[in-house]
Structure formats: structure tokens, C-alpha cells
Design a protein around this motif. Structure first.
Motif, PDB file in Angstrom:
ATOM      1  N   PRO A   2      45.231  63.151  17.284  1.00 43.75           N
ATOM      2  CA  PRO A   2      45.077  61.648  16.631  1.00 43.75           C
ATOM      3  C   PRO A   2      45.546  60.435  17.671  1.00 43.75           C
ATOM      4  CG  PRO A   2      46.880  62.085  15.682  1.00 43.75           C
ATOM      5  CD  PRO A   2      46.728  63.210  16.498  1.00 43.75           C
ATOM      6  N   PRO A  35      35.238  62.953  19.575  1.00 43.93           N
ATOM      7  CA  PRO A  35      35.099  62.738  18.029  1.00 43.93           C
ATOM      8  C   PRO A  35      33.929  61.494  17.770  1.00 43.93           C
ATOM      9  CG  PRO A  35      37.558  62.636  18.657  1.00 43.93           C
ATOM     10  CD  PRO A  35      36.675  62.485  20.187  1.00 43.93           C
ATOM     11  N   THR A  36      33.270  61.683  16.699  1.00 49.25           N
ATOM     12  CA  THR A  36      32.186  60.708  16.337  1.00 49.25           C
ATOM     13  C   THR A  36      32.650  59.246  16.079  1.00 49.25           C
ATOM     14  OG1 THR A  36      32.512  61.181  14.164  1.00 49.25           O
ATOM     15  CG2 THR A  36      31.250  62.862  15.123  1.00 49.25           C
ATOM     16  N   GLU A  37      31.818  58.337  16.074  1.00 52.81           N
ATOM     17  CA  GLU A  37      32.214  57.094  16.110  1.00 52.81           C
ATOM     18  C   GLU A  37      32.800  56.839  14.664  1.00 52.81           C
ATOM     19  OE1 GLU A  37      29.391  53.473  15.056  1.00 52.81           O
ATOM     20  OE2 GLU A  37      29.334  53.718  17.089  1.00 52.81           O
ATOM     21  N   PRO A  38      32.660  57.106  13.457  1.00 46.47           N
ATOM     22  CA  PRO A  38      33.317  57.012  12.326  1.00 46.47           C
ATOM     23  C   PRO A  38      34.820  57.768  12.426  1.00 46.47           C
ATOM     24  CG  PRO A  38      31.269  57.709  11.586  1.00 46.47           C
ATOM     25  CD  PRO A  38      31.232  57.948  13.146  1.00 46.47           C
ATOM     26  N   GLU A  39      34.981  58.990  13.171  1.00 45.75           N
ATOM     27  CA  GLU A  39      36.260  59.408  13.258  1.00 45.75           C
ATOM     28  C   GLU A  39      36.944  58.689  14.060  1.00 45.75           C
ATOM     29  OE1 GLU A  39      35.068  64.117  12.964  1.00 45.75           O
ATOM     30  OE2 GLU A  39      34.977  63.262  14.787  1.00 45.75           O
ATOM     31  N   LEU A  40      36.549  57.830  15.006  1.00 43.97           N
ATOM     32  CA  LEU A  40      37.088  57.040  16.214  1.00 43.97           C
ATOM     33  C   LEU A  40      37.412  56.099  15.509  1.00 43.97           C
ATOM     34  CD1 LEU A  40      35.245  57.633  19.568  1.00 43.97           C
ATOM     35  CD2 LEU A  40      37.559  58.228  19.006  1.00 43.97           C
ATOM     36  N   THR A  42      38.282  55.539  12.328  1.00 42.79           N
ATOM     37  CA  THR A  42      39.500  55.934  11.448  1.00 42.79           C
ATOM     38  C   THR A  42      40.498  56.009  12.121  1.00 42.79           C
ATOM     39  OG1 THR A  42      37.995  56.882   9.758  1.00 42.79           O
ATOM     40  CG2 THR A  42      40.288  57.425   9.499  1.00 42.79           C
ATOM     41  N   ALA A  43      40.453  56.872  13.195  1.00 46.50           N
ATOM     42  CA  ALA A  43      41.758  56.928  13.911  1.00 46.50           C
ATOM     43  C   ALA A  43      42.442  55.868  14.673  1.00 46.50           C
ATOM     44  CB  ALA A  43      41.701  58.053  15.026  1.00 46.50           C
TER      45      ALA A  43
END
Length: 226
Positions: A2, A35-40, A42-43
């Protein structure tokens, strides 16, 4: 991943630097989807607009490639490499010509300047390359081939030449992969002659060995276009 949560100042610049670091350290490898936009979001603990700006900036610099409907992929490890990839594009002949210019002189200098420790590294990497190619594990073989040529350049002890070649790493790997894909019989090019010339500190023979297989590929391309 992460990624570390960013501070609240200079968010875009911070996100760019963290993403750049993930690419430079091969946490995100060339050719892989990030990583996808939502994953980024969040991270990193930032908004979508911040992530989008960072991705846009890195895409403009040539490190990332946004493929509509498919995601964002790592294209290069540095701005220099990205610029070179745009320059030579997918034209195999141009890649081979540039490789020849750098690799011939790199091999010549390597035969003069290499150390015993570097020679051991060359031997180990070449052995791993040959085993992978013989087993038709071309993914590993291509990586080891690029690693071998990069190690030869480091043996030159010419910092500028090595850095120029490092910038070409992704292009070199892509050219080898293209050669393997289009002509599997050329996959396991014998580089033992090059290693022997470097071992025996014979700069002229090392240069000739480095030029030989590239000249052969260039001649085949010329014949195919005739």
C-alpha cells in the motif's frame, strides 16, 4: 501496494512522487496495470481529482499509459525512458540501430575495465538466461537477456554510457521480446563469445561479438522489406 497516506499539503505532488517511487522500485512493473482509481483514493486518502491529476501528469511524462476501458499501465520507469520509447516507437529497426551504437562501445569498454566480481555477475546472469531460453520460458529469458546487456554496460565503467543505456532498458526488453515473438529460433542467441572476449580482455573481439547478432537481425529486417 500500500502507499503511505499523504499529508494535506501539495497533495498532487505527493501523490506523483509516491506513484513515481512505486514505478522506480518495480513495485509497479513495466507493462502491468496499476491499482484502480478507487483503490488509489483509498490507499492515499485523497480525492479522485487529485489521483486523476497525478495520473495525467505521469502519463504526460511517459511513465504511465491510460487505456480507455482497460485501465492505466506502467509504460516506462523514467521520463527519459518514456521519451525514448516515444522516439523509437515500435519500429524494431530503429531500436536495433540504437542498441548497436551503445552496445558495441559498451562491450569494448567492458573488456578493458571489468572487474572479477563483475565478471562473475555476467557469468551467472548469462547462465540463467540460457537456461530460461532453453526451457522456452521466454518471459524470464527476455528479462535475463536485458539484465545481461545492462550488466555489460555497467562493466564499461562509463557512467554516462550506462545511464543512457539504462534509459533504454524498456525499449531493449521490448525489442528482445519482439524478436522472440516473431522469430523463436532466434531466442537463444549465443552470447558466450561476448562473455569470453570480455573475460579475456579483448576489446576488439568484444565489440565484434556485440555487433554480430544485431547486424544479423538488421540484415534480416532489410531482406524482409526488400
Amino acid at each position: 501496494m500500500p502507499l503511505a497516506t499523504t499529508r494535506r499539503t501539495g497533495l498532487v505532488d505527493q501523490v506523483i512522487e509516491q506513484m513515481r517511487s512505486a514505478i522506480a522500485t518495480a513495485e509497479w512493473k513495466v507493462g502491468e496495470r496499476i491499482p484502480t482509481e478507487p483503490e488509489l483514493v483509498t490507499a492515499l486518502g485523497v480525492g479522485r481529482n487529485t489521483v486523476r491529476e497525478a495520473v495525467r501528469a505521469l502519463a504526460h511524462a511517459g511513465l504511465l499509459e491510460v487505456r480507455q476501458g482497460d485501465g492505466t499501465f506502467v509504460r516506462a520507469t523514467s521520463e527519459f525512458s518514456g521519451a525514448l520509447r516515444r522516439l523509437v516507437g515500435s519500429e524494431l529497426r530503429e531500436v536495433l540501430q540504437v542498441r548497436r551504437i551503445l552496445e558495441v562501445e559498451g562491450a569494448r569498454l567492458a573488456a578493458v575495465n571489468r572487474t572479477e566480481e563483475e565478471l562473475r555477475e555476467l557469468t551467472e546472469v548469462l547462465s540463467a538466461r540460457e537456461k530460461s531460453m532453453e526451457a522456452r520460458d521466454y518471459t524470464v529469458g527476455v528479462d535475463k537477456d536485458a539484465e545481461f546487456h545492462g550488466a555489460v554496460m555497467r562493466c564499461s565503467h562509463n557512467t554516462l554510457l550506462t545511464e543512457l543505456y539504462q534509459g533504454l532498458t524498456e525499449v531493449v526488453r521490448a525489442s528482445v521480446a519482439t524478436t522472440v515473438r516473431e522469430a523463436p529460433h532466434k531466442a537463444n542467441v549465443d552470447h558466450r563469445g561476448l562473455l569470453r572476449a570480455i573475460t579475456e580482455r579483448d576489446p576488439d573481439r568484444a565489440a565484434a561479438e556485440a555487433a554480430g547478432f544485431l547486424d544479423e537481425l538488421l540484415a534480416e529486417l532489410a531482406d524482409s522489406d526488400a
